[in-house]
Design a protein around this motif. Structure first.
Motif, short mmCIF file in Angstrom:
data_model
loop_
_atom_site.label_atom_id
_atom_site.label_comp_id
_atom_site.label_asym_id
_atom_site.label_seq_id
_atom_site.Cartn_x
_atom_site.Cartn_y
_atom_site.Cartn_z
N GLU A 439 0.80 -1.43 0.17
CA GLU A 439 0.02 0.06 0.13
C GLU A 439 1.43 1.46 -0.60
N MET A 440 0.49 2.15 -1.32
CA MET A 440 1.64 3.42 -1.29
C MET A 440 1.27 4.50 0.48
N GLY A 441 2.17 4.93 0.73
CA GLY A 441 1.80 5.61 1.66
C GLY A 441 3.22 7.31 1.55
N ASP A 442 3.24 7.48 3.02
CA ASP A 442 4.30 8.65 2.74
C ASP A 442 5.36 7.89 3.71
N ILE A 443 6.45 7.55 3.47
CA ILE A 443 7.57 6.35 3.93
C ILE A 443 8.16 7.42 5.01
N VAL A 444 7.85 6.84 6.30
CA VAL A 444 8.59 7.34 7.73
C VAL A 444 9.50 6.37 8.29
N VAL A 445 9.93 6.82 9.39
CA VAL A 445 11.27 5.46 10.37
C VAL A 445 11.03 6.03 11.59
N LYS A 446 10.86 5.26 11.79
CA LYS A 446 10.09 5.32 13.60
C LYS A 446 11.42 5.40 14.15
N LEU A 447 11.62 7.01 15.56
CA LEU A 447 12.55 7.09 15.92
C LEU A 447 13.46 6.65 17.52
N PRO A 448 13.77 6.34 17.75
CA PRO A 448 15.50 6.86 17.57
C PRO A 448 15.70 6.55 16.40
N LEU A 449 16.48 8.04 15.56
CA LEU A 449 17.28 7.30 14.65
C LEU A 449 18.38 6.95 14.90
N PRO A 450 19.33 5.99 13.77
CA PRO A 450 20.52 5.40 14.48
C PRO A 450 21.54 6.29 14.26
N PRO A 451 23.13 5.82 14.89
CA PRO A 451 24.07 7.43 14.82
C PRO A 451 24.11 7.82 12.98
N GLY A 452 24.99 8.85 13.39
CA GLY A 452 24.89 8.77 12.38
C GLY A 452 24.66 9.99 11.54
N THR A 453 23.14 10.44 11.72
CA THR A 453 21.69 11.21 10.85
C THR A 453 21.91 12.35 11.82
N PHE A 454 20.99 13.13 11.27
CA PHE A 454 21.09 14.08 11.66
C PHE A 454 20.30 15.05 13.60
N PRO A 455 21.20 14.82 14.13
CA PRO A 455 20.21 15.66 15.56
C PRO A 455 19.15 16.33 15.61
N THR A 456 19.72 17.41 15.01
CA THR A 456 18.98 19.03 14.61
C THR A 456 19.49 19.31 13.63
N LEU A 457 19.17 20.80 13.12
CA LEU A 457 19.12 21.44 12.21
C LEU A 457 20.02 23.04 13.11
N TRP A 458 21.12 23.42 12.01
CA TRP A 458 21.67 24.55 12.68
C TRP A 458 21.48 25.72 12.70
N ASN A 459 21.43 25.65 14.39
CA ASN A 459 20.00 26.40 15.51
C ASN A 459 19.39 26.95 15.03
N ALA A 460 18.08 25.77 14.54
CA ALA A 460 16.36 25.95 14.37
C ALA A 460 16.64 24.30 15.09
N ASP A 461 16.18 24.23 16.31
CA ASP A 461 15.89 23.05 16.46
C ASP A 461 14.23 22.88 16.90
N GLN A 462 13.54 24.25 16.56
CA GLN A 462 11.87 24.59 16.24
C GLN A 462 11.77 23.84 14.96
N ARG A 463 12.42 24.55 13.47
CA ARG A 463 12.45 23.77 12.38
C ARG A 463 12.41 22.61 11.97
N TYR A 464 13.50 21.98 12.60
CA TYR A 464 13.86 20.52 12.94
C TYR A 464 12.65 19.70 13.09
N LYS A 465 12.38 20.15 14.45
CA LYS A 465 10.83 19.75 15.32
C LYS A 465 9.90 19.30 14.11
#
Ligand code: COA
Ligand code: AMP
Length: 631
Positions: A439-465
């Motif tokens: 079935e088609m849909g939006d692809i998502v990854v269950k949190l937490p993401l593994p190491p090496g992925t992005f922990p946030t955006l530069w100076n933009a925690d809110q935008r990340y969230k």
């Protein structure tokens, strides 16, 4: 069948801390982490929180400590200039530690930002590693971006130093970096302290102010410096990527997770060992280049190839085979578009037969969907596995792939294979429920993401969230849509935002629209990505004009094309802008970009229920046909 892979995969999902603890034991730490995962502030997860390490130590020094200093770390081959060189781990470390000393002399310390805007030359790699050595955060900007994009990145990162070169070489064209940098520095409101410029042989440029020094000058009083101790969750780099607006997103990478995950991928995904030669034909300005020209192969201690050229035209469609044969490359990683370019020039593989490719074991493709025709053509020619794998700047390593170092899976043409250990990939339907197989849909990854992925955006925690973690609570939203089949194979079908993929380069149509709407005659505009046989997608612009405009449509189109080239950069490959009477919209005024794209690509479409005036779609079809845009 496939028991080994599924066991490892399930273990990584059920016991992530145990899994990633073991992985982290394989890298160098000044202080080993005792806390593996801190989940107390979701979605801001912290891997290896109390660990202390250094990126450059893991890329270079650790191998010298193990007595492997004479091993070739980097092979530079530039068919565009005819230059070639090799550096052992020892030689590279010496150059890096000296340049790191030079950076310190310019006042660069832990946490300071350094922009690297350079062609594919060893000095670019040296600059990246030197930043890591002293704990500075680098931000590499792709050379095909223009001044405006560079200025955005200077302003957002508030860089102290910018490192560039006198020029880059594109087929038939010299890219003069200095005027581009001068213009960016004028446009940026943040002021840098110093510009360091590497003078390429036979192409020196004049340095005009005390703020500007040459690479050589920066080394003149520099001492070799050691690696500084860095906390695992401090940042290694910022890499800006296209967002839905003209303002790029600063993807950040923390240090410990980056080293551990990337080193792990070399054996487990790519089946590369310390004594192998690995080649990623990308550019260091893109994530594929960051991770797989520079960091992962050096963390692994193997040999990496830095290639300054194109798959065709430098000098011919045989250059990839020549590099593989000359350096006994075991595996190559590139974008499908590169293979489409070779296939177009040399469909029979005539160049291929001239070279000995006995060292070659596998080809990995990513950056865009690998079309089955190209994969089959490459398989037939190369007689090795051709592997499509899926990933993003946000993750820095593959989310789904055939993990050839664990257990080879069978190929399903059109699928990017199975979720890689560490990624719990799901599909969510518009009604927010989990999709069943196929079935088609939006692809998502269950949190937490593994190491090496992005922990946030530069100076933009809110935008990340808000951007990534809000629409589907508890999941990372990839903005890719598709499905997972009954065997767990992931099928990536399209983006769900306005990102398009042009020759493996990620671009925002929103950013191009922002430039077009600055043209004084343009009333409204829409940019869509239409299918292209070579580059995957190409942007086209639809413009409506303000009343009373006297310039001809042709002049306005040309001016718009030039503006995009100057503001976004040549890499946007923006060559088509047409003037039309009106844009199709919903009654609430939203432009129906998706419907226009389907019309252009000759795909079936439904008449949107909310369309303002249905007759307009025929009108648009006529416009696209008149300009030869219909696929
Ligand atoms: N610096 C300055 N300009 C650059 C540049 C750089 N580093 N890289 C590309 N450009 C320019 C090109 O010169 C070209 O300019 P032009 O309009 O004056 O011709 C424009 O940007 C578009 O470049 P490109 O996308 O490379 O198209 P191309 O037609 O020159 O080549 C391919 C087509 C398929 C050969 C080429 O896109 C390619 O090699 N792709 C490999 C994919 C890749 O590396 N992807 C990165 C992510 S994995
Ligand atoms: P980038 O961040 O530049 O690496 O671009 C990431 C985007 O490229 C993804 O979100 C996908 O849309 C696309 N992409 C990357 N790899 C693949 C792949 N193997 N198949 C389909 N799309 C891909």
């Amino acid at each position: 069948m496939n028991i080994k892979f599924s066991e490892i995969y399930l273990n990584s999902i059920k016991n992530p801390e145990e899994f990633w603890k073991k992985v982290s034991d394989d890298i160098f730490w000044f202080k080993k982490p005792t806390k593996i995962l801190n989940q107390s502030n979701s979605p801001f997860y912290k891997w290896y929180e109390d660990g202390v390490t250094n990126t450059c130590y893991n890329a270079l020094d650790v191998h010298i400590d193990k007595g492997r200093g004479d091993r070739t770390a980097l092979i530079y081959d530039s068919p565009i200039t005819g230059n070639k060189s090799k550096f052992t781990y020892q030689e590279l470390r010496d150059k890096v530690s000296k340049f790191a000393g030079g950076l310190q002399n310019q006042g660069i310390n832990k946490g300071d930002r350094v922009i690297i805007y350079m062609p594919m030359i060893p000095e670019a790699v040296i600059a990246m590693l030197a930043c890591g050595r002293i704990g500075a955060i680098h931000s590499v900007v792709f050379g095909g971006f223009a001044s405006n994009e560079l200025a955005n990145r200077i302003d957002d990162s508030k860089a102290k130093v910018l490192i560039t070169a006198s020029c880059g070489f594109e087929p038939g064209r010299t890219v003069e970096y200095k005027p581009l940098v001068d213009e960016a520095l004028k446009l940026a409101s943040h002021k840098i302290d110093k510009l360091i410029l590497f003078q390429r042989p036979d192409h020196e440029v004049e340095l005009k102010s005390p703020k500007e020094i040459s690479w050589e000058e920066s080394l003149s009083k520099a001492k070799n410096v050691d690696c500084v101790e860095m906390k695992s969750n401090e940042f290694a780099y910022i890499l800006y990527t296209s967002g839905t607006t003209g303002l790029p997103k600063g993807i950040v990478r923390d240090i410990g997770g980056h080293i551990a995950a990337l080193k792990w991928t070399m054996k487990n995904i790519y089946n590369i060992e310390e004594n192998d030669v690995w080649w990623s034909a990308s550019d260091i300005g893109w994530i594929v280049g960051h991770s797989y020209i520079v960091y992962a192969p050096l963390f692994k201690g193997c040999t990496t190839v830095l290639f300054e050229g194109k798959p065709v035209g430098t000098p011919d469609a045989g250059v990839f085979w020549k590099i593989i044969s000359d350096y006994k490359v075991k595996s190559l990683f590139t974008a499908p578009t590169a293979f489409r370019a070779i296939k177009k020039e040399d469909p029979e593989g005539k160049f291929f037969s001239k070279y000995d490719l006995s060292s070659f074991e596998s080809l990995f493709l990513a950056g865009e969907r690998a079309d089955p025709d190209t994969i089959k053509w490459a398989e037939k020619l190369l007689k090795v596995p051709v592997i499509d794998h899926w990933w993003q700047t946000e993750t820095s390593w593959a989310i789904s792939s055939n993990c050839t170092g664990i257990e080879m899976q069978k190929t399903k043409y059109g699928s990017a294979c199975k979720a890689v250990p560490g990624y719990d990939v799901k599909v969510i339907k518009p009604d927010q429920t989990l999709a069943k197989p196929n079935e088609m849909g939006d692809i998502v990854v269950k949190l937490p993401l593994p190491p090496g992925t992005f922990p946030t955006l530069w100076n933009a925690d809110q935008r990340y969230k808000e951007t990534y973690m809000t629409n589907y609570p508890g999941y990372y939203q990839t903005y890719d849509a598709g499905h997972i089949d009954e065997d767990g194979y992931v099928w990536i079908m399209s983006r769900t935002d306005d990102i398009i993929n042009v020759a493996g380069h990620r671009l925002s149509t929103g950013a191009i629209e922002e430039v077009l709407s600055e043209h004084q005659s343009v009333a409204e505009c829409a940019v869509i990505g239409i299918a292209d046989k070579l580059k995957g997608q190409l942007p086209i612009g639809l413009l409506t004009l303000k009343s009373g405009v006297e310039k001809s449509n042709e002049t306005i189109s040309k001016e718009c094309i030039q503006m995009v080239r100057e503001k976004v950069g040549p890499v946007a490959a923006f060559k088509t802008a047409i003037v039309i009477k009106r844009l199709p919209k919903t009654r609430s005024g939203k432009i129906l970009r998706g419907t226009v794209r389907k019309i252009a690509d000759n795909e079936p479409y439904k008449m949107p229920a909310t369309i303002d005036d249905p007759a307009i779609l025929d009108e648009i079809k006529g416009d696209l046909k008149k300009h030869n845009i219909l696929n």
